[in-house]
Design a protein around this motif. Sequence first.
Motif, PDB file in Angstrom:
ATOM      1  N   SER A 226       0.860  -1.078  -0.107  1.00 47.20           N
ATOM      2  CA  SER A 226       0.010  -0.073  -0.073  1.00 47.20           C
ATOM      3  C   SER A 226       0.863   1.292   0.184  1.00 47.20           C
ATOM      4  O   SER A 226       2.045   1.189   0.354  1.00 47.20           O
ATOM      5  N   SER A 227       0.306   2.584  -0.614  1.00 47.30           N
ATOM      6  CA  SER A 227       0.962   3.562  -0.424  1.00 47.30           C
ATOM      7  C   SER A 227       1.095   4.080   1.101  1.00 47.30           C
ATOM      8  O   SER A 227       2.091   4.725   1.566  1.00 47.30           O
TER       9      SER A 227
ATOM     10  N   ALA B  16     -11.105  13.038   4.032  1.00 53.07           N
ATOM     11  CA  ALA B  16     -11.557  14.403   2.780  1.00 53.07           C
ATOM     12  C   ALA B  16     -10.619  15.261   2.272  1.00 53.07           C
ATOM     13  O   ALA B  16     -10.667  15.544   1.627  1.00 53.07           O
ATOM     14  N   PRO B  17      -9.204  14.965   2.854  1.00 59.43           N
ATOM     15  CA  PRO B  17      -8.203  15.960   1.963  1.00 59.43           C
ATOM     16  C   PRO B  17      -8.145  15.521   0.590  1.00 59.43           C
ATOM     17  O   PRO B  17      -8.006  16.384  -0.415  1.00 59.43           O
ATOM     18  N   TYR B  18      -8.309  14.092   0.258  1.00 62.25           N
ATOM     19  CA  TYR B  18      -8.323  13.993  -1.339  1.00 62.25           C
ATOM     20  C   TYR B  18      -9.651  13.827  -2.048  1.00 62.25           C
ATOM     21  O   TYR B  18      -9.859  13.260  -3.088  1.00 62.25           O
TER      22      TYR B  18
ATOM     23  N   GLN C 106      -0.241  11.823  -3.229  1.00 61.14           N
ATOM     24  CA  GLN C 106       0.561  12.931  -2.467  1.00 61.14           C
ATOM     25  C   GLN C 106       0.389  13.084  -0.799  1.00 61.14           C
ATOM     26  O   GLN C 106       1.017  13.045  -0.156  1.00 61.14           O
ATOM     27  N   LEU C 107      -0.710  12.460  -0.585  1.00 60.91           N
ATOM     28  CA  LEU C 107      -0.969  12.295   0.797  1.00 60.91           C
ATOM     29  C   LEU C 107      -0.021  11.348   1.543  1.00 60.91           C
ATOM     30  O   LEU C 107       0.540  11.583   2.579  1.00 60.91           O
TER      31      LEU C 107
ATOM     32  N   ASP D  10       2.715  10.215   0.171  1.00 61.36           N
ATOM     33  CA  ASP D  10       4.162  10.779   0.127  1.00 61.36           C
ATOM     34  C   ASP D  10       4.747  11.829   1.138  1.00 61.36           C
ATOM     35  O   ASP D  10       5.691  11.743   1.537  1.00 61.36           O
ATOM     36  N   ALA D  11       3.462  12.405   1.681  1.00 56.64           N
ATOM     37  CA  ALA D  11       3.835  13.043   2.967  1.00 56.64           C
ATOM     38  C   ALA D  11       4.299  12.696   4.259  1.00 56.64           C
ATOM     39  O   ALA D  11       4.902  13.007   5.246  1.00 56.64           O
ATOM     40  N   PHE D  12       3.922  11.113   4.202  1.00 52.04           N
ATOM     41  CA  PHE D  12       3.995  10.237   5.402  1.00 52.04           C
ATOM     42  C   PHE D  12       5.277   9.464   5.440  1.00 52.04           C
ATOM     43  O   PHE D  12       5.873   8.786   6.123  1.00 52.04           O
ATOM     44  N   ASN D  13       5.751   9.193   3.903  1.00 51.14           N
ATOM     45  CA  ASN D  13       6.404   7.777   3.462  1.00 51.14           C
ATOM     46  C   ASN D  13       7.868   8.121   3.906  1.00 51.14           C
ATOM     47  O   ASN D  13       8.667   7.271   3.346  1.00 51.14           O
ATOM     48  N   SER D  14       8.423   9.203   4.288  1.00 47.73           N
ATOM     49  CA  SER D  14       9.913   9.348   4.757  1.00 47.73           C
ATOM     50  C   SER D  14      10.391   8.237   5.562  1.00 47.73           C
ATOM     51  O   SER D  14       9.774   7.993   6.449  1.00 47.73           O
TER      52      SER D  14
END
Length: 656
Positions: A370-371, A418-420, A431-432, A434-438
Amino acid sequence: MFEAGRTPRPAVTLQLGSYAGFVGAHWWNLQDAAWCRDSEAAGREICPDVLYRAGRTLGRPETYAPRLVLMDLKGSLNSLKEEGCLYGDMKRDTSVAWPGSLSTHQEDPPAKNLFLQDLSKLEVLVSRPEVGKRRPTWPSPRLLPAVPPPPQPQCTAPHSGQPGSPVAEPRPDPPLWAVRLQRRQPLVLQAVCFLLQGGISSDGDFGPRALPLSKDVSQLPKQLLVSQKGHQLEGSVQVWSDYLRVHLHPRSIFMIHQYNYDGESSQLEAFGQGESLLHNSTYLEELEDRLHFYVEECDYLQGFQILCDLNNGFSGVGAKVTELLHDEYSGRGILTWGLTPVIHNVGVSWKDFYRLMNTVLGIVHLSTHSSLFCPLSLNGSLGLKPEAPVTLPYVHYDASLNYHSSAILATALDTLSAPYRLHSSQFSMVQLADAFNSSGRKVVAAGAAVPFPMAYGQSLPDALCSYQLAVPWTPLSSCGEQKDSCCFAQSVVLRGIGKENLISNLPPGSQPKSALHVCETGEEVLGSYLRARCPGTFSTSYLLQGPCKVLPPYPQFFSALLNKQGFLLDKLPRCSTAVESIPVLTALQSSPALYSALNSLYKELHRVDVQRWASFFSAGVELYDFQEALHELRTLSQCYKTSSEFDESEEEADSD
């Protein structure tokens, strides 16, 4: 259908498992309720096209149904037909050419509860000829408009319809989303709301001033007249379909007849059983066909959101499904929500070990493909002896009822996602994630305030300042209370606060109580609060005007101190009223709390001899693969470890 750059891109939803069905039923009901009472606000902020699709019935009228694939076990539908009822009876012709005598044995259909009976009565009501005369453009009782239709190209008289008559003043064009909902809305609850609010006016408008559909109000079923107060379904809900009010497409429900929903035999209770299902070409091809049906009609698919049971064999189903999506739809977002019902600790048994092993394998495999993966549960923890369920200050829920616990999780999920789904945001699933995946952090924790405690008339700065150092939300990922404010990244959504209460209206010359009280917008208030509470954290915040609508059949388990809009009163009212909407605050965080949560699961299984549960591994999971997954879980937990934490199990690093 979907204009790039103008609307959020569509997504496909998958529900895998019975508890996912409970959460999903509330989830779709919440979408329905948002459009029923406040379609204008819903259209301004959240775009329904992200989750819903247009279609046509066999009679050619347009429909608007969830873009959904739902997998569950035999016996979980109760009175709901597997093919749904939007497209009529799709059963094959059962006529036979046998010339001899025949005996027919017919089983009575399952009985419907009062809520479903009322909806059926409502269908009969709105199908009366006098109703059709009022609105000749309605294609059927199940396809009710959400807003008035757009004006016709040629202006005509209001009643005669003949050119040359006195011309009615044309109405302004409604927005595109409103035209779509008017043409395609298949939700019966629309009619419930309209009837209870007075019906339809002579010019076709909906509102409190409207005239009733029937001149004789006594003709309405008595149950409909009191349905504003909600149905007490606690004693009648056995499966999720007992309170689902949204119609599903015939390709949505995918039943697994090999296993039973209830009973002691033929249970889907092990991860390997779930994996083996999709090794079967029959199930795999059927799933792929259903996915292709939805995906191929989307021009700009942003991804998939998956609701999956973690505690049973559906964790294995989810593992194979996410692997399939990851391989076939590379570049699309895959957001997976791992769901666990409230576990009642009555002693450790083999079922608890099965549950824990399913959970561990599910977390590892689902997060890999999963992303972004987020566990959701009201349990205090997910170990062999789970901690007590979380408490919500103004919700008195029965932890033993899936109908109750799933409503809370669905309410949080509706706001977390809600954001997406926003009209105004170009923030996609990818993008949501990617903001957490570091640094390999693909697991996130969720928290929510359901409802957000705010007194009637209070300002947002005052409400946030009242928390001081406390966290304003309750953890919903079984990670325990967060020890400090540190987190690596977070996405926070607050909804349901009126514009007049977003900022502090200080009298001229008065001293502000805090930095929040000098902010000029609600967005500044929320952003400043998050920066002060979590300095140095990457934060995104969203402030939505529309509240979460909690209309029937949502359970009425709220405190008597809440008014209809979900705000706190100073004292108990003389007579209680049903809560119709609530403000909600949610947070999605990449948090250090995940280190202790994941590491504790690793340690619980690392210290026992799992070979004792040979039947679990005989279902298809190799012992070596399980040990490898256990090692991956420990590695995953290390991604959330901070310098201030000490690893008490350092000596166990590579002992296996």
